[in-house]
Motif scaffolding. Structure first.
Motif, short mmCIF file in Angstrom:
data_model
loop_
_atom_site.label_atom_id
_atom_site.label_comp_id
_atom_site.label_asym_id
_atom_site.label_seq_id
_atom_site.Cartn_x
_atom_site.Cartn_y
_atom_site.Cartn_z
N SER A 1 -19.07 -39.91 -5.62
CA SER A 1 -18.02 -41.06 -5.29
C SER A 1 -16.99 -39.96 -4.72
CB SER A 1 -17.88 -41.82 -6.47
OG SER A 1 -17.16 -41.29 -7.40
N ASP A 2 -15.99 -41.15 -4.34
CA ASP A 2 -14.73 -40.49 -3.77
C ASP A 2 -13.40 -40.59 -5.00
OD1 ASP A 2 -14.18 -43.26 -3.87
OD2 ASP A 2 -13.73 -43.60 -1.72
N GLU A 3 -13.98 -40.71 -6.23
CA GLU A 3 -13.11 -40.48 -7.34
C GLU A 3 -13.88 -39.85 -8.54
OE1 GLU A 3 -9.65 -41.24 -9.53
OE2 GLU A 3 -10.02 -41.80 -7.57
N VAL A 4 -13.66 -38.41 -8.48
CA VAL A 4 -14.22 -37.83 -9.49
C VAL A 4 -13.17 -36.90 -10.28
CG1 VAL A 4 -15.85 -35.62 -9.81
CG2 VAL A 4 -16.54 -37.59 -8.12
N SER A 5 -13.22 -37.05 -11.58
CA SER A 5 -12.27 -36.22 -12.37
C SER A 5 -12.59 -34.61 -12.54
CB SER A 5 -12.02 -36.83 -13.58
OG SER A 5 -11.56 -38.13 -13.70
N ALA A 6 -11.95 -33.75 -12.19
CA ALA A 6 -12.01 -32.42 -12.39
C ALA A 6 -11.46 -31.94 -13.67
CB ALA A 6 -11.30 -31.53 -11.30
N ARG A 7 -12.00 -31.43 -14.43
CA ARG A 7 -11.61 -31.17 -15.97
C ARG A 7 -11.51 -29.79 -16.40
NH1 ARG A 7 -11.09 -35.83 -19.36
NH2 ARG A 7 -11.98 -37.74 -18.17
N ALA A 8 -10.71 -29.44 -17.18
CA ALA A 8 -10.52 -27.95 -17.84
C ALA A 8 -11.48 -27.47 -18.59
CB ALA A 8 -8.91 -28.05 -18.65
N GLY A 9 -12.50 -28.51 -19.19
CA GLY A 9 -13.59 -27.90 -19.96
C GLY A 9 -14.59 -29.01 -20.00
N PRO A 10 -15.78 -28.82 -20.62
CA PRO A 10 -16.86 -29.65 -20.61
C PRO A 10 -16.88 -30.71 -21.71
CG PRO A 10 -17.56 -27.59 -21.84
CD PRO A 10 -15.93 -27.50 -21.31
N GLY A 11 -15.85 -31.67 -21.50
CA GLY A 11 -15.74 -32.86 -22.16
C GLY A 11 -14.68 -33.82 -21.92
N ARG A 12 -14.90 -34.98 -22.28
CA ARG A 12 -13.88 -36.11 -21.90
C ARG A 12 -12.51 -35.76 -22.67
NH1 ARG A 12 -16.55 -39.03 -18.52
NH2 ARG A 12 -18.74 -39.77 -18.95
N ASP A 13 -12.51 -34.93 -23.64
CA ASP A 13 -11.50 -34.58 -24.40
C ASP A 13 -10.48 -33.52 -23.60
OD1 ASP A 13 -13.55 -33.10 -25.09
OD2 ASP A 13 -12.67 -32.51 -27.06
#
Length: 170
Positions: free
Chosen positions: A35-47
């Motif tokens: 999709s055109d809304e994807v969160s790029a995170r600092a690590g492998p988890g929602r926290d």
């Protein structure tokens, strides 16, 4: 049937360091954003904190490491982030990250007639790659681009999986 089961059991994907992958798919490999809304995170988890959000569906990204639920990916700018597996898909696309148009040819030859041009910072669907050329599709237009002229066709890891998530290091 025992022979078939034995062959299937041997088809386990591996990480670059030789460890088996949770998905049993090889790493590195190519996927695209759903999709055109994807969160790029600092690590492998929602926290883990969100570093930025991708806002381009179908953007090709290269999986360079993975857990069962998360993919560590390298993007067209050379940044490394973690995304959840649910926001990625296996269908492939390629990206023209250059400031020049990329010729889309009628055949796998630099002298083949020009069918179209891929504009800078544009995406097209990827169908297949052979002998340094990739068949692409944009709507009803199909043709061939040189594999090394677009992002999304490379066979080796483009980013170091040992590096932490974040923007490309210069």
């Amino acid at each position: 049937m025992v022979i078939v089961a034995g062959l299937m059991a041997g088809a386990v994907g591996t990480m670059p360091d030789g460890r088996p992958t949770p998905t049993e798919l090889d790493v590195p490999r190519w996927i695209s954003l759903k999709s055109d809304e994807v969160s790029a995170r600092a690590g492998p988890g929602r926290d883990y904190r969100i570093l930025w959000r991708y806002q381009v569906a179908n953007l090709p990204i290269q999986v360079i490491a993975e857990t069962r639920e998360w993919r560590k990916v390298c993007d067209p700018e050379g940044s490394i982030v973690w995304i959840h597996r649910s926001v990625a898909k296996g269908s492939r696309s390629v990206f023209n990250g250059s400031s020049n148009e990329v010729p889309i040819r009628t055949g796998r030859d630099a002298d083949a007639p020009l069918r179209a041009r891929l504009s800078p910072r544009s995406l097209v669907s990827l169908e297949d790659c052979k002998e340094g050329w990739c068949r692409v599709r944009a709507g009803k237009i199909k043709g061939w681009v040189q594999a090394d002229s677009v992002f999304g066709t490379q066979t080796t890891a483009l980013c170091d999986a040992a590096l932490p998530a974040g923007p490309r290091r210069r």
